[in-house]
Design a protein around this motif. Structure first.
Motif, PDB file in Angstrom:
ATOM      1  N   THR A   1      53.829 -18.801 -21.966  1.00  0.00           N
ATOM      2  CA  THR A   1      52.412 -19.174 -21.111  1.00  0.00           C
ATOM      3  C   THR A   1      53.086 -20.492 -20.564  1.00  0.00           C
ATOM      4  O   THR A   1      53.272 -21.147 -21.471  1.00  0.00           O
ATOM      5  CB  THR A   1      51.739 -18.439 -21.672  1.00  0.00           C
ATOM      6  OG1 THR A   1      51.229 -18.039 -22.253  1.00  0.00           O
ATOM      7  CG2 THR A   1      49.951 -19.971 -20.668  1.00  0.00           C
ATOM      8  N   PRO A   2      53.268 -20.686 -19.349  1.00  0.00           N
ATOM      9  CA  PRO A   2      53.623 -22.068 -18.764  1.00  0.00           C
ATOM     10  C   PRO A   2      52.210 -23.053 -18.851  1.00  0.00           C
ATOM     11  O   PRO A   2      51.389 -22.391 -19.254  1.00  0.00           O
ATOM     12  CB  PRO A   2      53.724 -22.343 -16.995  1.00  0.00           C
ATOM     13  CG  PRO A   2      53.470 -20.456 -16.934  1.00  0.00           C
ATOM     14  CD  PRO A   2      53.398 -19.453 -18.105  1.00  0.00           C
ATOM     15  N   VAL A   3      52.816 -23.657 -19.619  1.00  0.00           N
ATOM     16  CA  VAL A   3      52.050 -24.860 -19.992  1.00  0.00           C
ATOM     17  C   VAL A   3      51.866 -26.894 -18.456  1.00  0.00           C
ATOM     18  O   VAL A   3      53.098 -27.050 -18.361  1.00  0.00           O
ATOM     19  CB  VAL A   3      51.779 -25.926 -20.967  1.00  0.00           C
ATOM     20  CG1 VAL A   3      50.983 -26.788 -21.746  1.00  0.00           C
ATOM     21  CG2 VAL A   3      51.421 -24.470 -22.120  1.00  0.00           C
ATOM     22  N   ARG A   4      50.999 -27.157 -18.635  1.00  0.00           N
ATOM     23  CA  ARG A   4      51.063 -28.312 -18.568  1.00  0.00           C
ATOM     24  C   ARG A   4      51.366 -29.726 -18.674  1.00  0.00           C
ATOM     25  O   ARG A   4      50.572 -29.957 -20.005  1.00  0.00           O
ATOM     26  CB  ARG A   4      49.988 -28.792 -16.376  1.00  0.00           C
ATOM     27  CG  ARG A   4      49.976 -30.172 -15.465  1.00  0.00           C
ATOM     28  CD  ARG A   4      48.770 -30.584 -15.408  1.00  0.00           C
ATOM     29  NE  ARG A   4      48.058 -30.873 -16.649  1.00  0.00           N
ATOM     30  CZ  ARG A   4      46.900 -31.913 -16.738  1.00  0.00           C
ATOM     31  NH1 ARG A   4      46.146 -31.641 -14.977  1.00  0.00           N
ATOM     32  NH2 ARG A   4      46.302 -32.062 -17.344  1.00  0.00           N
ATOM     33  N   PHE A   5      51.950 -30.465 -17.987  1.00  0.00           N
ATOM     34  CA  PHE A   5      52.577 -31.716 -19.120  1.00  0.00           C
ATOM     35  C   PHE A   5      52.714 -32.654 -18.233  1.00  0.00           C
ATOM     36  O   PHE A   5      52.656 -32.861 -16.436  1.00  0.00           O
ATOM     37  CB  PHE A   5      53.763 -31.291 -19.897  1.00  0.00           C
ATOM     38  CG  PHE A   5      54.444 -30.763 -20.868  1.00  0.00           C
ATOM     39  CD1 PHE A   5      53.668 -30.734 -22.329  1.00  0.00           C
ATOM     40  CD2 PHE A   5      54.706 -29.676 -20.832  1.00  0.00           C
ATOM     41  CE1 PHE A   5      54.274 -30.210 -23.191  1.00  0.00           C
ATOM     42  CE2 PHE A   5      54.854 -27.952 -21.550  1.00  0.00           C
ATOM     43  CZ  PHE A   5      54.294 -28.743 -22.715  1.00  0.00           C
ATOM     44  N   ARG A   6      51.753 -33.962 -18.192  1.00  0.00           N
ATOM     45  CA  ARG A   6      51.772 -34.913 -17.233  1.00  0.00           C
ATOM     46  C   ARG A   6      51.557 -36.298 -17.839  1.00  0.00           C
ATOM     47  O   ARG A   6      51.098 -36.644 -19.218  1.00  0.00           O
ATOM     48  CB  ARG A   6      50.723 -34.646 -16.769  1.00  0.00           C
ATOM     49  CG  ARG A   6      50.165 -35.839 -15.712  1.00  0.00           C
ATOM     50  CD  ARG A   6      48.929 -35.339 -14.405  1.00  0.00           C
ATOM     51  NE  ARG A   6      47.525 -35.291 -15.629  1.00  0.00           N
ATOM     52  CZ  ARG A   6      46.264 -35.306 -14.956  1.00  0.00           C
ATOM     53  NH1 ARG A   6      46.371 -35.436 -13.781  1.00  0.00           N
ATOM     54  NH2 ARG A   6      45.435 -36.296 -15.678  1.00  0.00           N
ATOM     55  N   PHE A   7      52.686 -37.031 -17.131  1.00  0.00           N
ATOM     56  CA  PHE A   7      52.671 -38.630 -17.421  1.00  0.00           C
ATOM     57  C   PHE A   7      52.507 -39.254 -16.068  1.00  0.00           C
ATOM     58  O   PHE A   7      52.674 -38.844 -15.176  1.00  0.00           O
ATOM     59  CB  PHE A   7      53.666 -38.652 -18.014  1.00  0.00           C
ATOM     60  CG  PHE A   7      54.255 -40.606 -18.378  1.00  0.00           C
ATOM     61  CD1 PHE A   7      54.138 -40.514 -19.064  1.00  0.00           C
ATOM     62  CD2 PHE A   7      54.793 -40.895 -16.899  1.00  0.00           C
ATOM     63  CE1 PHE A   7      54.238 -42.066 -19.567  1.00  0.00           C
ATOM     64  CE2 PHE A   7      54.834 -42.607 -17.199  1.00  0.00           C
ATOM     65  CZ  PHE A   7      54.510 -43.658 -18.661  1.00  0.00           C
TER      66      PHE A   7
ATOM     67  N   PRO B   1      46.078 -24.104 -21.328  1.00  0.00           N
ATOM     68  CA  PRO B   1      45.969 -23.229 -19.755  1.00  0.00           C
ATOM     69  C   PRO B   1      45.524 -22.902 -19.528  1.00  0.00           C
ATOM     70  O   PRO B   1      43.735 -22.240 -20.104  1.00  0.00           O
ATOM     71  CB  PRO B   1      47.258 -22.248 -19.914  1.00  0.00           C
ATOM     72  CG  PRO B   1      47.335 -22.674 -21.286  1.00  0.00           C
ATOM     73  CD  PRO B   1      47.214 -23.784 -22.173  1.00  0.00           C
ATOM     74  N   LEU B   2      44.375 -22.613 -18.187  1.00  0.00           N
ATOM     75  CA  LEU B   2      43.211 -21.888 -17.779  1.00  0.00           C
ATOM     76  C   LEU B   2      43.630 -20.727 -17.746  1.00  0.00           C
ATOM     77  O   LEU B   2      43.796 -19.666 -17.099  1.00  0.00           O
ATOM     78  CB  LEU B   2      42.462 -22.178 -16.269  1.00  0.00           C
ATOM     79  CG  LEU B   2      41.161 -21.791 -15.963  1.00  0.00           C
ATOM     80  CD1 LEU B   2      40.487 -22.151 -16.914  1.00  0.00           C
ATOM     81  CD2 LEU B   2      41.144 -22.407 -14.333  1.00  0.00           C
ATOM     82  N   LEU B   3      43.529 -19.345 -18.848  1.00  0.00           N
ATOM     83  CA  LEU B   3      43.230 -18.538 -18.581  1.00  0.00           C
ATOM     84  C   LEU B   3      41.734 -17.743 -19.231  1.00  0.00           C
ATOM     85  O   LEU B   3      40.725 -18.424 -18.948  1.00  0.00           O
ATOM     86  CB  LEU B   3      43.799 -17.997 -19.686  1.00  0.00           C
ATOM     87  CG  LEU B   3      45.511 -18.615 -20.161  1.00  0.00           C
ATOM     88  CD1 LEU B   3      46.170 -18.410 -21.791  1.00  0.00           C
ATOM     89  CD2 LEU B   3      46.192 -18.111 -18.712  1.00  0.00           C
ATOM     90  N   ARG B   4      41.452 -16.526 -19.455  1.00  0.00           N
ATOM     91  CA  ARG B   4      40.225 -15.626 -19.793  1.00  0.00           C
ATOM     92  C   ARG B   4      39.449 -16.261 -20.883  1.00  0.00           C
ATOM     93  O   ARG B   4      41.045 -16.977 -22.123  1.00  0.00           O
ATOM     94  CB  ARG B   4      40.454 -14.589 -19.576  1.00  0.00           C
ATOM     95  CG  ARG B   4      40.336 -13.371 -18.395  1.00  0.00           C
ATOM     96  CD  ARG B   4      40.421 -12.659 -18.857  1.00  0.00           C
ATOM     97  NE  ARG B   4      40.887 -11.267 -19.516  1.00  0.00           N
ATOM     98  CZ  ARG B   4      42.192 -10.904 -20.224  1.00  0.00           C
ATOM     99  NH1 ARG B   4      42.925 -10.467 -18.775  1.00  0.00           N
ATOM    100  NH2 ARG B   4      42.700 -10.437 -21.204  1.00  0.00           N
ATOM    101  N   ALA B   5      38.501 -16.311 -21.436  1.00  0.00           N
ATOM    102  CA  ALA B   5      38.270 -17.489 -22.589  1.00  0.00           C
ATOM    103  C   ALA B   5      38.438 -16.289 -23.260  1.00  0.00           C
ATOM    104  O   ALA B   5      39.752 -17.881 -24.792  1.00  0.00           O
ATOM    105  CB  ALA B   5      36.449 -16.954 -22.911  1.00  0.00           C
ATOM    106  N   ASP B   6      39.381 -14.993 -24.406  1.00  0.00           N
ATOM    107  CA  ASP B   6      39.889 -15.082 -25.050  1.00  0.00           C
ATOM    108  C   ASP B   6      40.858 -14.791 -25.120  1.00  0.00           C
ATOM    109  O   ASP B   6      41.914 -15.308 -26.305  1.00  0.00           O
ATOM    110  CB  ASP B   6      39.587 -13.141 -25.221  1.00  0.00           C
ATOM    111  CG  ASP B   6      40.127 -12.706 -23.562  1.00  0.00           C
ATOM    112  OD1 ASP B   6      40.241 -12.864 -22.767  1.00  0.00           O
ATOM    113  OD2 ASP B   6      41.095 -11.123 -23.540  1.00  0.00           O
ATOM    114  N   GLU B   7      41.711 -15.059 -24.163  1.00  0.00           N
ATOM    115  CA  GLU B   7      43.038 -15.477 -23.874  1.00  0.00           C
ATOM    116  C   GLU B   7      43.896 -16.703 -24.490  1.00  0.00           C
ATOM    117  O   GLU B   7      44.596 -17.193 -24.833  1.00  0.00           O
ATOM    118  CB  GLU B   7      44.106 -15.501 -22.680  1.00  0.00           C
ATOM    119  CG  GLU B   7      43.963 -13.877 -22.328  1.00  0.00           C
ATOM    120  CD  GLU B   7      44.633 -13.922 -20.918  1.00  0.00           C
ATOM    121  OE1 GLU B   7      44.135 -14.380 -20.188  1.00  0.00           O
ATOM    122  OE2 GLU B   7      45.626 -12.431 -20.542  1.00  0.00           O
ATOM    123  N   VAL B   8      42.574 -17.752 -23.369  1.00  0.00           N
ATOM    124  CA  VAL B   8      42.301 -19.181 -24.517  1.00  0.00           C
ATOM    125  C   VAL B   8      42.620 -19.318 -25.783  1.00  0.00           C
ATOM    126  O   VAL B   8      42.889 -20.108 -25.929  1.00  0.00           O
ATOM    127  CB  VAL B   8      41.980 -20.127 -23.559  1.00  0.00           C
ATOM    128  CG1 VAL B   8      41.098 -21.376 -24.255  1.00  0.00           C
ATOM    129  CG2 VAL B   8      41.506 -19.998 -22.117  1.00  0.00           C
TER     130      VAL B   8
END
Length: 375
Positions: free
Chosen positions: A245-251, A286-293
């Motif tokens: 699952t890709p995750v966002r990283f931000r600086f 990540p913005l997934l379905r509630a159960d997946e989150v």
């Protein structure tokens, strides 16, 4: 792969290799691409002088002739013929890069295995030992590094090539007002990857201690290979979520915003863990379905618990004149908080690319072979 023997078969023409347990026939197409014919392959660079992508996919062997001194002549259905050495073919089958296999570790790691003397690294054997230790354990600590500013760059150039970022060619790690990163404060830092928002992520980090007059600010190291394996054994489904699952990283800084998306767990093509992209200060669910989150967060939470567990953590005081050198994705680093009223704590750091130590090791091995051949 443990290859024990190369077998030459003249009728019908074939080359086979044995692992001691099984036997495999080498495809003609693979052999055709590996030609060492001087009109097809440059002897100096080992680069092809022809476009191997245009070889007939149905090419066949028409003749295999054993010669003297470990050589064999192979002819193909497209009219090409070349001499090969069995040593070359065996080396290509094994495809060894001379790098040692990673050794997973936890808090019981014997620190004598990773501590090396900078003053001795002018000797090729001592340098090879330091390189091997780094490639096995993902980090080393160098002692007796001259306690002078920018010395970290000299050490970096010994092992590879300096990577410049928006923090500069090197960066100062000490507390300062209105810091643009928590590293430049006195607060505790949990285990993390530096700059996971970059593409590519810095491969290797060096941290050289110039001054450390505090009782706090202890350095911490955790081997993600060991921890990820523990997570996989506990929760395979959670491991797969973090791996895929890709995750966002931000600086965000003045005039700079860097963002990328990548999975938290990093593996090679065989599925072996190489490291992680991990920084609770910089990532986002990540913005997934509630159960997946919930499932993703459950796995992430367990990963965090393991990373922060004393069974997996090595903790030590980095003294003035010592330098930490570590794979930024494999070995997570952190520090305990410290009180600046006790005295100064000043480190200088830089990044180098991941392939530097492997290049240096190959240079040493190649040089040793040339010396043996000359003798």
């Amino acid at each position: 792969m443990q290859v024990t023997e190369l077998k030459i078969q003249q009728t019908p023409p074939a080359l086979k290799f044995s692992t001691g347990k099984d036997e495999y026939e080498i495809p003609a197409l693979w052999l055709r691409e590996k030609t060492q014919d001087p009109e097809s392959t440059d002897a100096n660079t080992q680069q092809r002088l022809f476009d191997s992508h245009l070889i007939d996919p149905d090419v066949q062997l028409t003749e295999v002739e054993p010669l003297s001194q470990g050589r064999v002549r192979i002819a193909f259905s497209d009219g090409h013929s070349a001499h090969y050495t069995t040593d070359y073919l065996l080396a290509e089958i094994v495809d060894a890069d001379h790098s040692p296999a990673p050794i997973a570790w936890d808090s019981s790691l014997d620190q004598r295995l990773i501590r090396h003397d900078w003053r001795a690294l002018g000797d090729s054997k001592a340098f090879e030992a330091a390189l091997m230790a780094y490639l096995q354990y993902g980090y080393i600590v160098l002692a007796n590094v001259p306690n002078t500013p920018e010395q970290v760059l000299e050490v970096g150039r010994k092992f590879g090539y300096i990577k410049e970022t928006n923090f500069g060619t090197y960066f100062e790690v000490r507390s300062k007002p209105k810091a643009n990163d928590l590293a430049y404060s006195t607060v505790a830092l949990g285990p993390h990857t530096d700059n996971p928002y970059r593409d590519p992520v810095p491969g290797i980090q060096l941290l050289h201690c110039l001054v450390n007059e505090t009782s706090g600010g202890l350095s911490t190291m955790v081997d993600s290979v060991k921890v990820v394996d523990a997570l996989m054994q506990e929760d395979l489904a959670g491991y797969m979520l973090l791996k895929n699952t890709p995750v966002r990283f931000r600086f965000v800084d003045k005039g700079v915003e860097l963002t990328t998306r990548r999975p938290m767990i990093k593996t090679d093509e065989t599925g072996q863990t190489l490291g992680v992209h991990y920084s609770p200060r910089l990532d986002s669910l990540p913005l997934l379905r509630a159960d997946e989150v919930r499932a993703f967060h459950k796995a992430r939470k367990r990963l965090a618990e393991l990373f922060n567990h004393p069974d997996y953590e090595v903790r030590f005081r980095l003294a003035a004149g010592e330098l930490m050198f570590f794979d930024n994705s494999r070995v997570l680093h952190g520090r305990t908080s410290f009180n600046p009223s006790e005295g100064a704590r000043h480190l200088q750091g830089c990044y180098i690319d991941l392939d530097g130590p492997r290049e240096r090791l190959s240079e040493i091995i190649k040089g040793s072979k040339q010396t043996e051949e000359a003798a």
